[in-house]
Design a protein around this motif. Sequence first.
Motif, PDB file in Angstrom:
ATOM      1  N   VAL A   1       0.835  -1.201   0.000  1.00  0.00           N
ATOM      2  CA  VAL A   1       0.000   0.000   0.000  1.00  0.00           C
ATOM      3  C   VAL A   1       0.868   1.250   0.000  1.00  0.00           C
ATOM      4  O   VAL A   1       0.643   2.187  -0.767  1.00  0.00           O
ATOM      5  CB  VAL A   1      -0.959   0.008   1.211  1.00  0.00           C
ATOM      6  N   LEU A   2       1.883   1.270   0.856  1.00  0.00           N
ATOM      7  CA  LEU A   2       2.749   2.450   0.927  1.00  0.00           C
ATOM      8  C   LEU A   2       3.553   2.627  -0.350  1.00  0.00           C
ATOM      9  O   LEU A   2       3.778   3.759  -0.789  1.00  0.00           O
ATOM     10  CB  LEU A   2       3.652   2.360   2.151  1.00  0.00           C
ATOM     11  N   ASP A   3       3.960   1.534  -0.985  1.00  0.00           N
ATOM     12  CA  ASP A   3       4.645   1.626  -2.279  1.00  0.00           C
ATOM     13  C   ASP A   3       3.725   2.249  -3.328  1.00  0.00           C
ATOM     14  O   ASP A   3       4.152   3.073  -4.133  1.00  0.00           O
ATOM     15  CB  ASP A   3       5.115   0.251  -2.748  1.00  0.00           C
ATOM     16  N   LEU A   4       2.459   1.845  -3.316  1.00  0.00           N
ATOM     17  CA  LEU A   4       1.483   2.403  -4.250  1.00  0.00           C
ATOM     18  C   LEU A   4       1.292   3.898  -4.013  1.00  0.00           C
ATOM     19  O   LEU A   4       1.332   4.696  -4.949  1.00  0.00           O
ATOM     20  CB  LEU A   4       0.143   1.668  -4.114  1.00  0.00           C
ATOM     21  N   LEU A   5       1.105   4.287  -2.749  1.00  0.00           N
ATOM     22  CA  LEU A   5       0.908   5.707  -2.440  1.00  0.00           C
ATOM     23  C   LEU A   5       2.139   6.523  -2.807  1.00  0.00           C
ATOM     24  O   LEU A   5       2.026   7.630  -3.339  1.00  0.00           O
ATOM     25  CB  LEU A   5       0.555   5.881  -0.965  1.00  0.00           C
ATOM     26  N   ASP A   6       3.324   5.981  -2.544  1.00  0.00           N
ATOM     27  CA  ASP A   6       4.569   6.658  -2.908  1.00  0.00           C
ATOM     28  C   ASP A   6       4.641   6.861  -4.418  1.00  0.00           C
ATOM     29  O   ASP A   6       4.984   7.945  -4.897  1.00  0.00           O
ATOM     30  CB  ASP A   6       5.764   5.864  -2.402  1.00  0.00           C
ATOM     31  N   ALA A   7       4.280   5.840  -5.182  1.00  0.00           N
ATOM     32  CA  ALA A   7       4.304   5.942  -6.646  1.00  0.00           C
ATOM     33  C   ALA A   7       3.302   6.974  -7.156  1.00  0.00           C
ATOM     34  O   ALA A   7       3.502   7.557  -8.216  1.00  0.00           O
ATOM     35  CB  ALA A   7       4.019   4.576  -7.268  1.00  0.00           C
ATOM     36  N   LEU A   8       2.254   7.213  -6.376  1.00  0.00           N
ATOM     37  CA  LEU A   8       1.242   8.196  -6.765  1.00  0.00           C
ATOM     38  C   LEU A   8       1.578   9.609  -6.275  1.00  0.00           C
ATOM     39  O   LEU A   8       0.783  10.525  -6.429  1.00  0.00           O
ATOM     40  CB  LEU A   8      -0.128   7.779  -6.225  1.00  0.00           C
ATOM     41  N   GLY A   9       2.738   9.779  -5.655  1.00  0.00           N
ATOM     42  CA  GLY A   9       3.189  11.107  -5.246  1.00  0.00           C
ATOM     43  C   GLY A   9       2.758  11.549  -3.862  1.00  0.00           C
ATOM     44  O   GLY A   9       2.841  12.733  -3.540  1.00  0.00           O
ATOM     45  N   TRP A  10       2.301  10.622  -3.022  1.00  0.00           N
ATOM     46  CA  TRP A  10       1.903  10.977  -1.668  1.00  0.00           C
ATOM     47  C   TRP A  10       3.136  11.264  -0.824  1.00  0.00           C
ATOM     48  O   TRP A  10       4.192  10.662  -1.016  1.00  0.00           O
ATOM     49  CB  TRP A  10       1.125   9.832  -1.030  1.00  0.00           C
ATOM     50  N   ALA A  11       3.013  12.189   0.127  1.00  0.00           N
ATOM     51  CA  ALA A  11       4.080  12.467   1.092  1.00  0.00           C
ATOM     52  C   ALA A  11       3.993  11.392   2.177  1.00  0.00           C
ATOM     53  O   ALA A  11       2.933  11.182   2.762  1.00  0.00           O
ATOM     54  CB  ALA A  11       3.891  13.848   1.702  1.00  0.00           C
ATOM     55  N   ILE A  12       5.107  10.710   2.429  1.00  0.00           N
ATOM     56  CA  ILE A  12       5.123   9.611   3.393  1.00  0.00           C
ATOM     57  C   ILE A  12       6.185   9.890   4.443  1.00  0.00           C
ATOM     58  O   ILE A  12       7.323  10.216   4.115  1.00  0.00           O
ATOM     59  CB  ILE A  12       5.380   8.269   2.688  1.00  0.00           C
ATOM     60  N   VAL A  13       5.782   9.750   5.708  1.00  0.00           N
ATOM     61  CA  VAL A  13       6.683   9.983   6.836  1.00  0.00           C
ATOM     62  C   VAL A  13       6.559   8.802   7.783  1.00  0.00           C
ATOM     63  O   VAL A  13       5.447   8.375   8.108  1.00  0.00           O
ATOM     64  CB  VAL A  13       6.309  11.284   7.580  1.00  0.00           C
ATOM     65  N   ASP A  14       7.704   8.272   8.224  1.00  0.00           N
ATOM     66  CA  ASP A  14       7.641   7.229   9.242  1.00  0.00           C
ATOM     67  C   ASP A  14       8.203   7.762  10.552  1.00  0.00           C
ATOM     68  O   ASP A  14       8.946   8.726  10.576  1.00  0.00           O
ATOM     69  CB  ASP A  14       8.351   5.949   8.814  1.00  0.00           C
ATOM     70  N   THR A  15       7.789   7.138  11.636  1.00  0.00           N
ATOM     71  CA  THR A  15       8.212   7.582  12.962  1.00  0.00           C
ATOM     72  C   THR A  15       9.145   6.537  13.571  1.00  0.00           C
ATOM     73  O   THR A  15       9.167   5.391  13.128  1.00  0.00           O
ATOM     74  CB  THR A  15       6.995   7.766  13.892  1.00  0.00           C
ATOM     75  N   PRO A  16       9.904   6.906  14.603  1.00  0.00           N
ATOM     76  CA  PRO A  16      10.768   5.930  15.269  1.00  0.00           C
ATOM     77  C   PRO A  16       9.984   4.757  15.856  1.00  0.00           C
ATOM     78  O   PRO A  16      10.537   3.683  16.069  1.00  0.00           O
ATOM     79  CB  PRO A  16      11.439   6.738  16.380  1.00  0.00           C
ATOM     80  N   GLU A  17       8.697   4.940  16.101  1.00  0.00           N
ATOM     81  CA  GLU A  17       7.862   3.870  16.655  1.00  0.00           C
ATOM     82  C   GLU A  17       7.368   2.908  15.581  1.00  0.00           C
ATOM     83  O   GLU A  17       6.567   2.028  15.872  1.00  0.00           O
ATOM     84  CB  GLU A  17       6.652   4.465  17.385  1.00  0.00           C
ATOM     85  N   ALA A  18       7.770   3.072  14.331  1.00  0.00           N
ATOM     86  CA  ALA A  18       7.386   2.229  13.191  1.00  0.00           C
ATOM     87  C   ALA A  18       5.992   2.532  12.664  1.00  0.00           C
ATOM     88  O   ALA A  18       5.421   1.748  11.929  1.00  0.00           O
ATOM     89  CB  ALA A  18       7.519   0.743  13.526  1.00  0.00           C
ATOM     90  N   ASN A  19       5.420   3.652  13.036  1.00  0.00           N
ATOM     91  CA  ASN A  19       4.165   4.090  12.441  1.00  0.00           C
ATOM     92  C   ASN A  19       4.491   4.855  11.158  1.00  0.00           C
ATOM     93  O   ASN A  19       5.552   5.464  11.035  1.00  0.00           O
ATOM     94  CB  ASN A  19       3.395   4.994  13.395  1.00  0.00           C
ATOM     95  N   VAL A  20       3.578   4.805  10.194  1.00  0.00           N
ATOM     96  CA  VAL A  20       3.794   5.489   8.923  1.00  0.00           C
ATOM     97  C   VAL A  20       2.561   6.327   8.615  1.00  0.00           C
ATOM     98  O   VAL A  20       1.430   5.870   8.782  1.00  0.00           O
ATOM     99  CB  VAL A  20       4.057   4.487   7.778  1.00  0.00           C
TER     100      VAL A  20
END
Length: 88
Positions: free
Chosen positions: A31-50
Motif C-alpha cells: 500500500v505504501l509503495d502504491l501511495l509513494d508511486a502516486l506522489g503521496w508524502a510519506i513519513v515514518d516515525t521511530p515507533e514504526a508508524n507510517v
Amino acid sequence: MSPSSTLLPAVIRPAADALNWLSADHGAGPVLDLLDALGWAIVDTPEANVHATSPDGCAYVGWLPEDPSAWQRNIVWHVRVQSADGDT
C-alpha cells in the motif's frame, strides 16, 4: 450538459480476491509503495508508524501498528478524507 457514456473511460475493477493485500493488517509495504508511486508524502516515525498524505492534502492514510488499541479493534490502518472545503 452531461457527457455521453461512450466518451467516458471504462471502469476496470480487479477481482475482489486480488485486492486482499489492501486490507490485510500484516504488512504495509504494498500500500505504501502504491501511495509513494502516486506522489503521496510519506513519513515514518521511530515507533514504526507510517503517515501518508495525498498530494492535494485531502486524504490521509496511517499505518499504526504501535497503537495497542488498534490491534484490539483489529484495525491498524487509519484513513481520513477531507473535502476541498475542509469538512471531514
